[in-house]
Design a protein around this motif. Structure first.
Motif, PDB file in Angstrom:
ATOM      1  N   ARG A 111       0.852  -1.190   0.000  1.00 44.68           N
ATOM      2  CA  ARG A 111       0.000   0.000   0.000  1.00 44.68           C
ATOM      3  C   ARG A 111       0.886   1.237   0.000  1.00 44.68           C
ATOM      4  O   ARG A 111       1.945   1.251   0.617  1.00 44.68           O
ATOM      5  N   ASP A 112       0.434   2.290  -0.673  1.00 46.66           N
ATOM      6  CA  ASP A 112       1.147   3.562  -0.652  1.00 46.66           C
ATOM      7  C   ASP A 112       0.711   4.353   0.579  1.00 46.66           C
ATOM      8  O   ASP A 112      -0.479   4.407   0.897  1.00 46.66           O
ATOM      9  N   VAL A 113       1.676   4.949   1.255  1.00 46.65           N
ATOM     10  CA  VAL A 113       1.406   5.749   2.453  1.00 46.65           C
ATOM     11  C   VAL A 113       1.603   7.215   2.071  1.00 46.65           C
ATOM     12  O   VAL A 113       2.587   7.568   1.422  1.00 46.65           O
ATOM     13  N   TRP A 114       0.667   8.066   2.482  1.00 40.97           N
ATOM     14  CA  TRP A 114       0.785   9.497   2.188  1.00 40.97           C
ATOM     15  C   TRP A 114       0.602  10.302   3.463  1.00 40.97           C
ATOM     16  O   TRP A 114       0.069   9.804   4.455  1.00 40.97           O
ATOM     17  N   VAL A 115       1.102  11.540   3.414  1.00 40.88           N
ATOM     18  CA  VAL A 115       1.051  12.405   4.585  1.00 40.88           C
ATOM     19  C   VAL A 115       1.051  13.864   4.141  1.00 40.88           C
ATOM     20  O   VAL A 115       1.657  14.212   3.133  1.00 40.88           O
ATOM     21  N   HIS A 116       0.347  14.675   4.893  1.00 40.36           N
ATOM     22  CA  HIS A 116       0.541  16.124   4.837  1.00 40.36           C
ATOM     23  C   HIS A 116       1.488  16.397   5.987  1.00 40.36           C
ATOM     24  O   HIS A 116       1.090  16.355   7.149  1.00 40.36           O
ATOM     25  N   GLY A 117       2.756  16.606   5.680  1.00 36.53           N
ATOM     26  CA  GLY A 117       3.769  16.703   6.719  1.00 36.53           C
ATOM     27  C   GLY A 117       4.398  18.065   6.818  1.00 36.53           C
ATOM     28  O   GLY A 117       4.963  18.563   5.844  1.00 36.53           O
ATOM     29  N   ASP A 118       4.320  18.659   8.010  1.00 35.74           N
ATOM     30  CA  ASP A 118       4.931  19.970   8.190  1.00 35.74           C
ATOM     31  C   ASP A 118       6.429  19.873   8.476  1.00 35.74           C
ATOM     32  O   ASP A 118       7.104  20.876   8.563  1.00 35.74           O
ATOM     33  N   GLU A 119       6.949  18.677   8.587  1.00 35.80           N
ATOM     34  CA  GLU A 119       8.386  18.469   8.787  1.00 35.80           C
ATOM     35  C   GLU A 119       8.999  18.004   7.466  1.00 35.80           C
ATOM     36  O   GLU A 119       9.457  16.872   7.329  1.00 35.80           O
TER      37      GLU A 119
END
Length: 150
Positions: A111-119
């Motif tokens: 599975r592909d993992v995604w994030v809205h990451g501020d770092e």
């Protein structure tokens, strides 16, 4: 860090509770205890990561894809969102964040993992690919994807 992290998906919490240990030190209580249910808790995986029996990190995984379109992204494979991750304060700066992200990616293999990451620097250093929004909205937290190796 010498031993690998142990990843465990906690059983769902009843009603408005949280599956996490409210007495664990070093975690933001508002993230994991008082706001768990409001931020997607009932439909999210509660992940705890331990080192030698000591909880060192936590994550919230949602089973959904991004809503916005991103330039060059293409379709994601059975996407999951890394909605929240935290290394306990007393365990930071030891490489555990990277180890936690890799353990999560292994757990969700295929599975592909995604994030809205501020770092942004952290995600870029740990192998995530950054994508810009198709509508060019720069006010949104940067978007990253870690493609499945499986």
């Amino acid at each position: 860090m010498t031993a690998p992290l142990t990843l465990r998906v906690l059983p769902p919490a009843p009603r408005y509770g949280t599956p996490f240990d409210a007495d664990a030190d070093g975690f933001k209580e508002g993230w994991w205890i008082s706001r768990w249910h409001e931020s997607g808790g009932p439909d999210a995986d509660a992940i705890t990561l331990s080192l030698d029996g000591d909880e060192v990190a936590r994550a919230m995984i949602r089973h959904d894809g991004p809503e916005a379109e991103h330039i060059g992204l293409g379709p994601l494979t059975d996407p999951v969102e890394l909605a929240r991750i935290e290394v306990a304060e007393q365990h930071r700066r030891r490489g555990l964040g990277r180890a936690a992200v890799l353990a999560i990616a292994r757990h969700y293999a295929g599975r592909d993992v995604w994030v809205h990451g501020d770092e942004a620097a952290f995600y870029e250093k740990t192998g995530w690919t950054r994508y810009e929004r198709a509508d060019r909205d720069a006010s949104i937290v940067p978007f990253f994807v870690l493609r499945s190796a499986g």
